[in-house]
Design a protein around this motif. Structure first.
Motif, short mmCIF file in Angstrom:
data_model
loop_
_atom_site.label_atom_id
_atom_site.label_comp_id
_atom_site.label_asym_id
_atom_site.label_seq_id
_atom_site.Cartn_x
_atom_site.Cartn_y
_atom_site.Cartn_z
N MET A 294 0.82 -1.21 0.00
CA MET A 294 0.00 0.00 0.00
C MET A 294 0.85 1.26 0.00
SD MET A 294 -3.24 -0.84 2.52
CE MET A 294 -2.25 -1.43 3.89
N VAL A 295 1.86 1.29 0.85
CA VAL A 295 2.66 2.50 1.00
C VAL A 295 3.53 2.75 -0.22
CG1 VAL A 295 4.47 3.60 2.36
CG2 VAL A 295 2.62 2.36 3.51
N VAL A 296 4.30 1.75 -0.63
CA VAL A 296 5.24 1.93 -1.73
C VAL A 296 4.53 2.26 -3.03
CG1 VAL A 296 6.95 0.74 -3.17
CG2 VAL A 296 7.01 0.48 -0.69
N ALA A 297 3.47 1.52 -3.36
CA ALA A 297 2.77 1.74 -4.63
C ALA A 297 2.16 3.13 -4.70
CB ALA A 297 1.69 0.67 -4.81
N ASN A 298 1.55 3.58 -3.62
CA ASN A 298 0.93 4.91 -3.64
C ASN A 298 1.98 6.01 -3.72
OD1 ASN A 298 -2.07 4.84 -3.46
ND2 ASN A 298 -1.66 3.54 -1.70
N LEU A 299 3.10 5.84 -3.04
CA LEU A 299 4.15 6.86 -3.10
C LEU A 299 4.73 6.99 -4.51
CD1 LEU A 299 6.08 6.29 0.26
CD2 LEU A 299 4.60 8.21 -0.34
N ILE A 300 4.96 5.86 -5.17
CA ILE A 300 5.53 5.92 -6.52
C ILE A 300 4.50 6.46 -7.51
CG2 ILE A 300 6.55 4.57 -8.38
CD1 ILE A 300 7.65 2.66 -6.31
N ALA A 301 3.23 6.13 -7.30
CA ALA A 301 2.18 6.62 -8.20
C ALA A 301 2.08 8.14 -8.18
CB ALA A 301 0.83 6.00 -7.83
N LEU A 302 2.46 8.76 -7.06
CA LEU A 302 2.35 10.22 -6.94
C LEU A 302 3.16 10.96 -7.99
CD1 LEU A 302 2.63 10.69 -3.06
CD2 LEU A 302 0.57 10.88 -4.45
N VAL A 303 4.27 10.39 -8.44
CA VAL A 303 5.18 11.12 -9.33
C VAL A 303 5.07 10.66 -10.78
CG1 VAL A 303 6.81 11.55 -7.47
CG2 VAL A 303 7.04 9.47 -8.85
N GLN A 304 4.07 9.87 -11.11
CA GLN A 304 3.93 9.37 -12.47
C GLN A 304 3.23 10.40 -13.36
OE1 GLN A 304 5.41 6.47 -13.38
NE2 GLN A 304 6.10 6.48 -11.24
N ALA A 305 3.86 10.70 -14.48
CA ALA A 305 3.25 11.62 -15.46
C ALA A 305 2.54 10.86 -16.56
CB ALA A 305 4.32 12.52 -16.07
N ASN A 306 2.83 9.58 -16.71
CA ASN A 306 2.15 8.73 -17.69
C ASN A 306 0.93 8.10 -17.01
OD1 ASN A 306 1.52 6.11 -19.08
ND2 ASN A 306 3.18 6.76 -20.43
N VAL A 307 -0.26 8.36 -17.54
CA VAL A 307 -1.50 7.91 -16.88
C VAL A 307 -1.58 6.39 -16.88
CG1 VAL A 307 -4.01 7.98 -16.97
CG2 VAL A 307 -2.69 10.03 -17.50
N LYS A 308 -1.15 5.75 -17.93
CA LYS A 308 -1.19 4.28 -17.97
C LYS A 308 -0.27 3.68 -16.91
CE LYS A 308 -1.13 0.55 -21.39
NZ LYS A 308 -0.77 0.18 -22.79
N MET A 425 -4.82 5.85 5.45
CA MET A 425 -3.87 6.88 5.06
C MET A 425 -3.39 6.70 3.62
SD MET A 425 -3.92 8.75 7.66
CE MET A 425 -2.66 9.92 7.15
N ALA A 426 -3.19 5.45 3.21
CA ALA A 426 -2.78 5.19 1.82
C ALA A 426 -3.89 5.58 0.85
CB ALA A 426 -2.43 3.71 1.65
N SER A 427 -5.14 5.32 1.22
CA SER A 427 -6.26 5.74 0.37
C SER A 427 -6.33 7.25 0.24
CB SER A 427 -7.57 5.18 0.93
OG SER A 427 -7.58 3.77 0.91
N LEU A 428 -6.11 7.95 1.36
CA LEU A 428 -6.11 9.41 1.29
C LEU A 428 -4.96 9.92 0.41
CD1 LEU A 428 -6.93 10.32 5.01
CD2 LEU A 428 -8.45 10.45 3.03
N LEU A 429 -3.82 9.25 0.49
CA LEU A 429 -2.69 9.63 -0.35
C LEU A 429 -3.01 9.47 -1.83
CD1 LEU A 429 0.31 10.54 0.00
CD2 LEU A 429 0.93 8.11 -0.14
N SER A 430 -3.78 8.43 -2.16
CA SER A 430 -4.10 8.17 -3.56
C SER A 430 -4.99 9.25 -4.17
CB SER A 430 -4.79 6.80 -3.70
OG SER A 430 -6.10 6.83 -3.16
N TYR A 431 -5.69 10.02 -3.34
CA TYR A 431 -6.53 11.09 -3.87
C TYR A 431 -5.71 12.06 -4.73
CZ TYR A 431 -10.92 10.17 -1.41
OH TYR A 431 -12.10 9.63 -0.99
N TRP A 432 -4.45 12.25 -4.37
CA TRP A 432 -3.62 13.22 -5.09
C TRP A 432 -3.49 12.85 -6.57
CZ3 TRP A 432 -1.53 17.77 -5.66
CH2 TRP A 432 -0.45 17.93 -6.53
N TYR A 433 -3.07 11.61 -6.83
CA TYR A 433 -2.81 11.28 -8.24
C TYR A 433 -4.09 10.97 -9.01
CZ TYR A 433 -2.53 6.40 -6.43
OH TYR A 433 -2.75 5.19 -5.82
#
Length: 505
Positions: A294-308, A425-433
């Protein structure tokens, strides 16, 4: 109706959905060959025709799956089961395949893919998933997994004109082969420890203590590693972003929903049934796998510019949410897993359907900037994409929110307080991306060249997106019917008659 599994004819009836899809898939392959010109190229007929024919096969398999609800088993030592868990899982697989086929028509035509092979392999992959879900014996489970994997490996590398697709297929095949070998070695060690590969007999042997403990521990560890690869749990996730990004988008949509669902159904069979007597051994492993995923995947997803690629890390994160429920190991958590798998299929394939439209039914325009102004230029697609993103994030009023609520209830019932906090907390983090994509659609001005004017939404895509968005909103407000269906599907799951709730000490 009763089926005696000492009869081969009754075995065929028990596997009726698989038989229907296998025969239909072979027919699709033959039809694809007949649809070739003398030079080997695709004939100029409508490529959606075989897609609609494939959907008919899925409907027939669904009818057969519904018929099996009136069947009971007679006999002992069965290799397959007709229980509500496998039947519910079949609905998820069929739904994922149907939606993936609907969003693929224009893509397949534009990319000039071989239609018969594409849809035939998708049907064969579903057959493998169904065998995995119905397996009562670990070798049968492995055969189903390999049938599914082989079909998906080829689908991943299917676009031979795109080097990214070929690279993704090679990576998936190599890493998948290692994972399958590890899983098979775990099955062999489990057989050596318990003297059987039957799931119920493994559970009985562990309950009576008639096992070689060290072999059982090692076999369990290797099986968790092999299955962790299939559900993209961190640190076995390294293949996922590259494979999801390089594979044809309809295949990525199918993999992200159906393959993940098959993996979690097998985890339920293996951990909550076969190894329920070793709960105290595998629980800490699942706890850490869930938390780190949960933590690692959401953190890395935050910086992805490619939607896929962002949706690939999103898929990994959702696997972490589901691992929380596996670690909880109770009735509420088990039913929550099935509910969430059904909803995840709708919202994730729906999001990929919109992505395919924005990308021009190809592999272009996958960056965040390509969504600038999309909502105002294509308001219907923009609204539906917003619904899918909000549901993936777990926004109240959507089915994704209710799914996470049920996963949390399962975790709380087993007093997994810290893991529950991490999930929230991980779900709240995912709101960003997720909301960042929506912000680009509705808040950023459209580019001057008006690239969205070329976006085409075929009939199949429109139907798939509207149906998915409608069900997400409906089950977000009225989830009781689907939840009850899921709850009934896990009743009496343990072959020892203890029930899933009896696992927690």
């Amino acid at each position: 109706m009763q089926l005696d599994f000492t009869s081969n004819a009754d075995y065929l009836l028990a596997l009726l959905p698989e038989v229907v899809l296998s025969l239909w898939g072979m027919g699709i392959l033959l039809a694809g060959v007949w649809n070739r010109r003398a030079d080997g190229q695709q004939a100029p007929s409508d490529p959606a025709t075989l897609g609609w024919v494939s959907l008919v096969g899925l409907i027939l398999a669904g009818i057969a799956n519904g018929w099996l609800y009136g069947v009971t088993e007679v006999g002992a030592g069965l290799h397959v089961t007709i229980d509500h868990l496998s039947l519910f899982a079949n609905w998820v697989f069929l739904l994922a395949a149907a939606l993936s086929i609907l969003i693929s028509f224009q893509y397949v035509q534009r990319q000039r893919l071989q239609i018969g092979e594409f849809y035939g392999l998708m049907l064969f992959a579903v057959v493998g998933m169904m065998i995995m879900a119905a397996a009562r014996e670990l070798i049968v489970l492995f055969l189903g997994l390999e049938l599914m994997s082989m079909a998906v490996y080829v689908l991943t590398a299917f676009n031979r004109r795109d080097r990214r697709s070929e690279e993704a297929g090679l990576k998936y095949f190599l890493l998948g082969a290692f994972a399958s070998g590890i899983l098979l070695y775990g099955i062999a060690l489990t057989y050596g420890a318990t003297g059987t590969a039957h799931i119920e007999e493994i559970a009985a042997a562990l309950a009576t203590g008639a096992v070689q403990s060290r072999l059982a521990y090692l076999g369990l560890a290797l099986m968790i590693v092999g299955l962790g690869f299939k559900v993209s749990a961190v640190p076995f996730h390294m293949w996922t972003p590259d494979v999801y990004e390089g594979a044809p988008s309809p295949v990525t949509a199918f993999m992200s929903a159906a393959v993940k669902a098959a993996g979690f159904v097998v985890l339920i069979r293996v951990l909550l049934v076969a190894f329920d007597g070793m709960y105290e051994t595998w629980y800490p492993v699942l706890w850490w796998l869930a938390a780190v995923t949960m933590v690692v995947a959401n953190l890395i997803a935050l910086v992805q510019a490619n939607v896929k690629r962002m949706l690939a890390y999103s898929s990994i994160a959702h696997g972490g949410y589901l691992l929380v429920a596996v670690a909880a190991a109770n009735d509420t958590a088990a039913s929550g897993i099935l509910f969430y798998l059904m909803i995840y299929t709708l919202m994730n394939i729906g999001a990929f359907g919109v992505l395919i439209c924005v990308a021009g039914h190809g592999e272009d325009r996958l960056q965040l900037e390509d969504y600038s102004g999309f909502g105002f230029q294509k308001p219907v697609l923009g609204v539906m994409m917003t619904i899918f993103l909000l549901s993936l994030a777990g926004f109240p009023g959507t089915a994704g929110f209710m799914g996470k609520i049920y996963l949390l209830q399962g975790a709380v019932a087993s007093q997994l307080w810290f893991l529950s906090v991490i999930l929230v907390m991980a779900s709240l983090l995912s709101y960003w991306y997720y909301l960042r994509v929506a912000w680009y659609m509705w808040m950023r001005p459209a580019p001057a060249e008006d690239t969205h004017a070329m976006v085409v939404t075929p009939l199949g895509v429109r139907f798939a997106l509207m149906a998915s968005a409608g069900m997400i909103l409906f089950f977000g407000v009225f989830p009781q019917s689907l939840l009850e269906f899921a709850r009934v599907s896990v009743e009496g799951l343990s072959y020892l008659g203890v029930g899933v709730a009896g696992i927690i000490p």
